[in-house]
Design a protein around this motif. Structure first.
Motif, short mmCIF file in Angstrom:
data_model
loop_
_atom_site.label_atom_id
_atom_site.label_comp_id
_atom_site.label_asym_id
_atom_site.label_seq_id
_atom_site.Cartn_x
_atom_site.Cartn_y
_atom_site.Cartn_z
N VAL A 1 13.73 -3.20 4.58
CA VAL A 1 12.88 -2.22 5.28
C VAL A 1 12.43 -1.17 4.26
O VAL A 1 13.19 -0.79 3.36
CB VAL A 1 13.64 -1.52 6.42
CG1 VAL A 1 12.68 -0.70 7.28
CG2 VAL A 1 14.40 -2.50 7.30
N GLY A 2 11.19 -0.66 4.43
CA GLY A 2 10.70 0.42 3.58
C GLY A 2 10.22 -0.10 2.23
O GLY A 2 9.67 -1.20 2.12
N ALA B 1 11.79 -1.33 -0.17
CA ALA B 1 12.41 -2.61 -0.55
C ALA B 1 11.53 -3.78 -0.11
O ALA B 1 11.51 -4.83 -0.75
CB ALA B 1 13.80 -2.72 0.08
N ALA B 2 10.77 -3.55 0.99
CA ALA B 2 9.87 -4.58 1.52
C ALA B 2 8.42 -4.28 1.15
O ALA B 2 7.50 -4.93 1.66
CB ALA B 2 10.02 -4.65 3.04
N ALA B 3 8.20 -3.27 0.30
CA ALA B 3 6.85 -2.83 -0.10
C ALA B 3 5.99 -2.49 1.13
O ALA B 3 4.80 -2.79 1.16
CB ALA B 3 6.17 -3.86 -1.00
N GLN B 4 6.60 -1.84 2.11
CA GLN B 4 5.84 -1.44 3.30
C GLN B 4 5.17 -0.08 3.01
O GLN B 4 5.59 0.97 3.50
CB GLN B 4 6.79 -1.38 4.51
CG GLN B 4 7.21 -2.77 4.95
CD GLN B 4 8.52 -2.81 5.73
OE1 GLN B 4 9.32 -1.87 5.63
NE2 GLN B 4 8.74 -3.88 6.47
N THR B 5 4.15 -0.13 2.16
CA THR B 5 3.46 1.09 1.72
C THR B 5 1.96 0.94 1.89
O THR B 5 1.45 -0.18 2.05
CB THR B 5 3.73 1.37 0.22
OG1 THR B 5 3.22 0.26 -0.53
CG2 THR B 5 5.21 1.56 -0.07
N LYS B 6 1.26 2.08 1.81
CA LYS B 6 -0.21 2.06 1.88
C LYS B 6 -0.74 1.77 0.48
O LYS B 6 -0.53 2.58 -0.43
CB LYS B 6 -0.72 3.43 2.34
CG LYS B 6 -0.39 3.74 3.77
CD LYS B 6 -0.97 5.09 4.18
CE LYS B 6 -0.09 6.23 3.72
NZ LYS B 6 -0.61 7.56 4.10
N PRO B 7 -1.46 0.63 0.29
CA PRO B 7 -1.90 0.28 -1.06
C PRO B 7 -2.83 1.31 -1.68
O PRO B 7 -2.92 1.42 -2.89
CB PRO B 7 -2.65 -1.04 -0.85
CG PRO B 7 -2.08 -1.59 0.41
CD PRO B 7 -1.76 -0.42 1.27
N GLY C 1 4.73 5.67 1.65
CA GLY C 1 5.54 4.69 2.38
C GLY C 1 6.50 5.30 3.38
O GLY C 1 7.24 4.57 4.05
N ILE C 2 6.49 6.63 3.51
CA ILE C 2 7.47 7.25 4.41
C ILE C 2 7.23 6.80 5.85
O ILE C 2 8.15 6.34 6.54
CB ILE C 2 7.40 8.80 4.30
CG1 ILE C 2 7.79 9.25 2.89
CG2 ILE C 2 8.29 9.44 5.34
CD1 ILE C 2 7.60 10.74 2.63
N LEU C 3 5.97 6.90 6.31
CA LEU C 3 5.68 6.55 7.71
C LEU C 3 5.74 5.05 7.96
O LEU C 3 6.30 4.63 8.98
CB LEU C 3 4.31 7.10 8.11
CG LEU C 3 4.27 8.49 8.79
CD1 LEU C 3 5.14 8.53 10.04
CD2 LEU C 3 4.69 9.60 7.88
N TYR C 4 5.20 4.23 7.04
CA TYR C 4 5.25 2.78 7.25
C TYR C 4 6.71 2.29 7.26
O TYR C 4 7.09 1.43 8.04
CB TYR C 4 4.47 2.03 6.16
CG TYR C 4 2.96 1.99 6.35
CD1 TYR C 4 2.30 2.83 7.24
CD2 TYR C 4 2.18 1.09 5.61
CE1 TYR C 4 0.92 2.79 7.39
CE2 TYR C 4 0.80 1.05 5.76
CZ TYR C 4 0.18 1.90 6.65
OH TYR C 4 -1.19 1.85 6.78
N GLY C 5 7.52 2.86 6.39
CA GLY C 5 8.93 2.45 6.33
C GLY C 5 9.65 2.77 7.63
O GLY C 5 10.42 1.96 8.15
N MET C 6 9.38 3.96 8.17
CA MET C 6 10.07 4.32 9.43
C MET C 6 9.50 3.54 10.62
O MET C 6 10.23 3.21 11.56
CB MET C 6 10.00 5.83 9.65
CG MET C 6 10.86 6.57 8.63
SD MET C 6 11.28 8.25 9.13
CE MET C 6 9.70 9.06 8.98
N THR C 7 8.21 3.22 10.56
CA THR C 7 7.61 2.38 11.60
C THR C 7 8.30 1.01 11.60
O THR C 7 8.68 0.48 12.66
CB THR C 7 6.10 2.19 11.33
OG1 THR C 7 5.49 3.47 11.28
CG2 THR C 7 5.43 1.34 12.38
#
Ligand SMILES: Cc1cc2nc3c(=O)[nH]c(=O)nc-3n(C[C@H](O)[C@H](O)[C@H](O)COP(=O)(O)OP(=O)(O)OC[C@H]3O[C@@H](n4cnc5c(N)ncnc54)[C@H](O)[C@@H]3O)c2cc1C
Length: 360
Positions: free
Chosen positions: A257-258, A260-266, A271-277
């Motif tokens: 999650v976060g 570690a999974a590259a859940q970020t805005k390119p 990545g704070i909000l995408y990670g928590m989503t």
């Protein structure tokens, strides 16, 4: 036997731990250092952040932002303003945010242990084994599942041989203590494939930063950028920004999650909000008694974020087009916008159309 071992108490790990503990799961979180440290983030977030906190705005808030001035050159170059007639985002105390989120996880019943570095993870048919180095040496913990919330260089990802993010950018930032309460950030499209920024942080001063692909000289570019602003930078830090989630962020009894999974805005690296989503999707979908539910998490977070991330890549591609085209594009679209900073899909929204039409 814990239900879940969470590795890392950043926003993603603490948010997941809080939600999972609220659902009655036995959750232990291992954080290698002290929560929130070392800092490697601007803490510039959409106002959606406050949906994830409890009465913490007064403590964490530093400044509010309603627009960005884009430049194709340095500080002296022309700027192209994009703004809303309302607050778009907030600049916050990122170390304080991490501490607050970890406290919420503890209050929900998660056992958050600082000074515990996870050094080994193995999956088997009946559970996971996690080796953790703390003050008393190496301990072994067993759990039904392991959550890798351990940032861009994820040890969990590496131990379980899960695929790597598409890219890891190198970000550098520094702080000048001079107070600045402006409500515009400055964005300079002067570095390869990304940008340099200036963020007014209210009484907390001004932040200068940039991120570049590996191999580029981030430090040298940073010094040149700050000199252009005649900034008196007293503190510096750096970190990695993962861009482009891998095809799979789940294993047999594991999920990332976060960062570690590259859940970020390119297009911003945020990545704070995408990670928590994504953490909320994990807590909702995954049942430790049925490890195959990690597939439901994989599906859910991608359904939610896939098209935003895809569009985010398209926006970022604009940073690399020739300068005359950048300038012409920005001239055509500058002014009031109706876009949500976490959702590039709102470029095609009714609000954005209204903002464009209202200019004439
Ligand atoms: C220069 C820069 C500026 C940024 N600015 C912004 C911004 O303005 N807005 C925004 O939204 N995002 C920003 N980001 C991105 C943001 O910081 C990340 O997306 C966010 O921190 C991801 O949260 P996370 O919980 O996934 O990971 P992290 O915050 O990295 O947390 C991971 C945690 O895991 C711990 N850990 C790692 N390995 C282990 C281990 N083996 N054992 C135990 N613990 C471990 C770490 O100590 C850390 O506390 C920026 C990033 C950089 C580099």
């Amino acid at each position: 036997m814990h239900d879940v071992v969470v590795v890392g108490a950043g926003p993603a790990g603490s948010r997941y731990a809080r939600r999972a503990a609220e659902d009655g799961l036995d959750v232990v979180v291992f954080e290698q250092g002290q929560v929130g440290e070392p800092l490697a983030c601007s803490g510039h977030v959409s106002t959606d952040l406050w949906e994830y906190t409890e009465d913490a705005r007064d403590e964490l808030f530093q400044n509010e932002i309603s627009g960005a001035r884009f430049h194709t050159g340095g500080p002296e170059s022309d700027d192209h303003p994009f703004y809303k007639d309302e607050v778009i985002s907030n600049v916050i105390d990122r170390v304080g945010l991490d501490r607050h989120l970890a406290d919420l996880a503890r209050e929900a019943g998660a056992d958050v242990r600082e000074g515990h570095n996870v050094v080994g993870v193995t999956e088997s048919a009946d559970g996971v084994t996690v080796e953790v180095r703390g003050d008393d040496g190496v301990e072994t913990h067993r759990a039904r599942l392991v959550a890798g919330c351990d940032g861009p260089k994820s040890r969990v990802r590496q131990e379980l041989d899960l695929p790597e993010p598409g890219e890891l950018l190198h970000g550098v930032l520094g702080f000048d203590d001079t107070a600045d309460h402006q409500d515009f950030v400055d964005v300079h499209l002067t570095v390869p494939k990304f940008f340099a920024w200036r963020i007014p942080r209210g009484e907390a001063g001004v932040e200068y930063g940039l991120a570049v692909p590996p191999g580029d000289d981030a430090r040298e570019r940073f010094e040149t950028f700050c000199a252009g602003y005649d900034a008196d930078v007293t503190r510096r830090c750096s970190g990695l920004i993962p861009i482009g989630p891998p095809d799979r962020v789940t294993g047999e009894r594991s999920f990332l999650v976060g960062d570690a999974a590259a859940q970020t805005k390119p297009f911003t690296g945020g990545g704070i909000l995408y990670g928590m989503t994504a953490a909320d999707h994990a807590a909702r979908e995954i049942d430790p008694d049925d490890p195959s539910t990690v597939d439901d998490y994989e599906r859910a977070w991608r359904e939610d974020l896939r098209s935003e991330i895809r569009l985010g890549h398209a926006v970022r591609a604009g940073y690399s087009v020739p300068k005359p085209i950048q300038k012409a594009g920005m001239k055509a679209f500058e002014g009031e916008i109706g876009v949500h900073m976490d959702r590039p899909s709102t470029l095609f929204s009714r609000e954005q159309l209204k903002a464009l039409l209202s200019r004439s």
